[in-house]
Design an enzyme around this catalytic site. Sequence first.
Site, PDB file in Angstrom:
ATOM      1  N   GLU A  60      -4.586 -59.311  90.085  1.00 33.44           N
ATOM      2  CA  GLU A  60      -3.990 -59.699  88.828  1.00 33.44           C
ATOM      3  C   GLU A  60      -3.458 -61.262  89.249  1.00 33.44           C
ATOM      4  O   GLU A  60      -2.553 -61.161  90.210  1.00 33.44           O
ATOM      5  CB  GLU A  60      -3.113 -58.873  88.313  1.00 33.44           C
ATOM      6  CG  GLU A  60      -3.561 -57.687  87.584  1.00 33.44           C
ATOM      7  CD  GLU A  60      -2.779 -56.525  87.109  1.00 33.44           C
ATOM      8  OE1 GLU A  60      -1.484 -56.924  87.249  1.00 33.44           O
ATOM      9  OE2 GLU A  60      -3.069 -55.386  86.946  1.00 33.44           O
TER      10      GLU A  60
ATOM     11  N   TYR B 123      -4.181 -49.867  81.770  1.00 37.91           N
ATOM     12  CA  TYR B 123      -3.039 -49.910  82.684  1.00 37.91           C
ATOM     13  C   TYR B 123      -1.830 -49.052  82.221  1.00 37.91           C
ATOM     14  O   TYR B 123      -1.502 -49.543  81.114  1.00 37.91           O
ATOM     15  CB  TYR B 123      -2.757 -51.639  82.601  1.00 37.91           C
ATOM     16  CG  TYR B 123      -1.794 -51.963  83.616  1.00 37.91           C
ATOM     17  CD1 TYR B 123      -0.467 -51.340  83.934  1.00 37.91           C
ATOM     18  CD2 TYR B 123      -1.686 -53.157  84.316  1.00 37.91           C
ATOM     19  CE1 TYR B 123       0.446 -51.672  84.552  1.00 37.91           C
ATOM     20  CE2 TYR B 123      -0.704 -53.585  85.121  1.00 37.91           C
ATOM     21  CZ  TYR B 123       0.262 -52.649  85.285  1.00 37.91           C
ATOM     22  OH  TYR B 123       1.373 -53.285  86.122  1.00 37.91           O
TER      23      TYR B 123
ATOM     24  N   ASP C 112       8.713 -58.696  82.057  1.00 38.33           N
ATOM     25  CA  ASP C 112       8.664 -58.948  83.613  1.00 38.33           C
ATOM     26  C   ASP C 112      10.247 -58.764  83.976  1.00 38.33           C
ATOM     27  O   ASP C 112      11.125 -59.415  83.305  1.00 38.33           O
ATOM     28  CB  ASP C 112       8.297 -60.526  83.968  1.00 38.33           C
ATOM     29  CG  ASP C 112       6.805 -60.363  83.774  1.00 38.33           C
ATOM     30  OD1 ASP C 112       6.145 -59.486  84.123  1.00 38.33           O
ATOM     31  OD2 ASP C 112       6.424 -61.337  83.196  1.00 38.33           O
TER      32      ASP C 112
END
Length: 275
Positions: free
Chosen positions: A50, A176, A61
Amino acid sequence: MTTRIETRFAALQAEGRPALVTFIMAGDPDGETTLAVLNALPAAGADLIELGMPFSDPMADGPAIQRAGLRALQGGETLARTLETVRAFREGDAATPIILMGYFNPVYIYGVERFVADAKSAGVDGLIVVDLPPEMDDELCLPAVRGGLNFVRLATPTTDEKRLPAVLKNTSGFVYYVSINGITGSAAPDASAVSAAVQRIKGQTSLPVCVGFGVRTAEQARAIGRHADGVVVGSALVAALEAAVEGGTPAMVEAVTSLVRELADGLSECKLAAA
């Protein structure tokens, strides 16, 4: 047409082992280092890569990846440069899947149709765009799939049985699973909870399920790899690169790849459990 992502997971299934999916930020701290790390990752044990698209407001994040994105932006990284890095990587590696991960804003500014075409031409295989829910599939997901790219969707601990079908509807390549409630790198995943979640998702899809957010060590990777088709590691690699930045590109490459080798070794012990 079969994508590199689908081909890689089929090969891993035949081997009976989970994938090691690695994340680094494009342009962190510069394009030369990014390409050097990319080139070294497959030999170190990365099965899929990725590549982060830096953005100024990375809401999903944690601090390590936020800092990486900031370093990249300060160094002049753009989406166009990121695609050129992928193109350069493809000159020496035609097999390792590359997934661009990030947020919709840079893609929107670039232009969706142009982006999909340029990404495919550069050698990108899939996209993870964390701030586009299924209700916005027309914006990028469906154009990407029509353009030959996999669109990987995230499921989370709060994705209930009512929501899961919508999440899975246009997902391709793999699912995911975000193993924790929170931002990247903020906590360690619970292997037993992950196992139950993976089985629940697999009850509704034949796609591989990869688990990420919070995996930092070979021991953690091994624990998760016993239950999932792949383990995603990002913050730990980004932090390793950051810690070695003063040593220049060679030191940063070695810092990342040494950790990847440890993670890959840990996952290699999952072969019988994953078969």
